[in-house]
Design an enzyme around this catalytic site. Structure first.
Site, PDB file in Angstrom:
ATOM      1  N   ASP A  88      14.320 -64.099  19.991  1.00 58.80           N
ATOM      2  CA  ASP A  88      15.711 -64.551  20.041  1.00 58.80           C
ATOM      3  C   ASP A  88      16.488 -63.731  19.018  1.00 58.80           C
ATOM      4  O   ASP A  88      15.965 -63.391  17.950  1.00 58.80           O
ATOM      5  CB  ASP A  88      15.813 -66.027  19.644  1.00 58.80           C
ATOM      6  CG  ASP A  88      15.337 -66.981  20.732  1.00 58.80           C
ATOM      7  OD1 ASP A  88      14.783 -66.502  21.750  1.00 58.80           O
ATOM      8  OD2 ASP A  88      15.520 -68.192  20.565  1.00 58.80           O
ATOM      9  N   HIS A 146       7.288 -61.784  19.934  1.00 63.61           N
ATOM     10  CA  HIS A 146       6.394 -61.685  21.087  1.00 63.61           C
ATOM     11  C   HIS A 146       6.307 -60.246  21.590  1.00 63.61           C
ATOM     12  O   HIS A 146       7.077 -59.375  21.168  1.00 63.61           O
ATOM     13  CB  HIS A 146       6.881 -62.618  22.196  1.00 63.61           C
ATOM     14  CG  HIS A 146       6.820 -64.069  21.817  1.00 63.61           C
ATOM     15  ND1 HIS A 146       5.929 -64.960  22.384  1.00 63.61           N
ATOM     16  CD2 HIS A 146       7.538 -64.788  20.911  1.00 63.61           C
ATOM     17  CE1 HIS A 146       6.102 -66.161  21.856  1.00 63.61           C
ATOM     18  NE2 HIS A 146       7.080 -66.078  20.952  1.00 63.61           N
ATOM     19  N   SER A 248      15.219 -61.852  10.061  1.00 61.80           N
ATOM     20  CA  SER A 248      15.064 -60.425   9.888  1.00 61.80           C
ATOM     21  C   SER A 248      15.356 -59.677  11.180  1.00 61.80           C
ATOM     22  O   SER A 248      16.172 -60.113  11.975  1.00 61.80           O
ATOM     23  CB  SER A 248      13.674 -60.099   9.360  1.00 61.80           C
ATOM     24  OG  SER A 248      13.692 -58.804   8.821  1.00 61.80           O
TER      25      SER A 248
END
Length: 283
Positions: A88, A146, A248
């Site tokens: 995200d 991911h 980050s």
């Protein structure tokens, strides 16, 4: 002239502040843990409705920050046709890798070799003419990272460095930001060729973690490089590979002729983990 915010980042003890924040975030004292979580949720408008657990069910603030989502909260696009968003966040920049360099912001760039921690430019030459995408994770985002595509872990390089903020203001005001901050560069081989997923640390980041056994410690004084045996760590597109303990950035690199970013995507666009961000080209 740099802003006051950027000037302060040059002056403050970045790693000391991050270690202190990490100690607070790791506390399992219920009164402190729950107070930190509630204030953070309110300050950053965190959507807890999609989290698998609620306030009071987390062991620490770190446990909350790296929270898992409810099953089905992030459906995956068709990985046979598309490259998937690894996290995200929002697109900071995307485009071609030209002359061995990656665009950071208008008027600023850095080299592929330095973000990978390679002293020899030839080591990064295989990405020349390929594609990069930089994804910024804000504090309110889901912070697990991911796989953008199927791949086998080839090697990692933990690279110590600064801990500047990685928001847009800092990206526009600090030279070579992503190549000077602390980071973990992970290299994979798969059907889409050789690709990199680079997890870049930031101000008050208490740690970078991976789903395989870590042989590095964040805030360390020296690089740590590791090679992995064939078939030791195989991943499917969408599999979790790591997580950040506070917000980050992820930088993706693909070889030429492997990926074409979706034409409708532009800097500033919001992304959800698992959505299509690029088309897979003939492999």
């Amino acid at each position: 002239m740099p802003s006051t915010f950027i000037a302060l980042q040059h002056l403050v003890p970045q790693h000391t502040l991050s270690r202190l924040a990490g100690a607070l975030a790791a506390s399992e004292q219920p009164w402190l843990r729950d107070q930190l979580i509630r204030r953070f949720v309110a300050a950053f408008n965190v959507d807890l409705s999609e989290a698998a657990r609620g306030i009071g069910q987390f062991a620490s603030f770190n446990d909350f920050f790296t929270r898992e989502l409810k099953p089905g909260a992030r459906p995956l696009a068709d990985a046979d046709a598309f490259i998937l968003s690894p996290a995200d966040g929002a697109i900071s920049q995307l485009g071609p890798i030209t002359g061995g360099r990656i665009l950071q912001a208008k008027g600023r760039d850095y080299s592929v070799a330095e973000i990978l921690g390679e002293s020899d430019e030839a080591a990064a030459a295989r990405f020349e003419g390929g594609r990069f995408m930089t994804i910024y994770l804000s504090p309110r985002d889901y912070h697990r990272v991911h796989m953008p595509a199927a791949g086998r872990l080839n090697s990692t390089a933990y690279l110590p460095g600064d801990l500047f903020s990685v928001n847009q203001e800092t990206a526009e005001g600090v030279d070579r930001l992503f190549a000077r901050n602390e980071r973990l560069a992970c290299l994979f081989d798969g059907p889409d060729g050789h690709f990199a997923s680079i997890m870049v640390g930031a101000m008050i980041v208490a740690g970078i973690d991976t789903v395989w056994g870590n042989h590095f410690r964040t805030h360390a004084p020296a690089p740590v490089r590791e090679e992995f045996a064939a078939a030791a760590h195989d991943f499917a597109a969408g599999d979790e590979m790591g997580r950040f303990y506070l917000g980050s950035t992820v930088v993706l690199l693909f070889e030429p002729g492997r990926v074409e970013w979706l034409k409708e995507l532009v800097p500033g666009d919001a992304l959800r983990m698992g959505q299509a961000i690029g088309r897979r080209l003939a492999s």
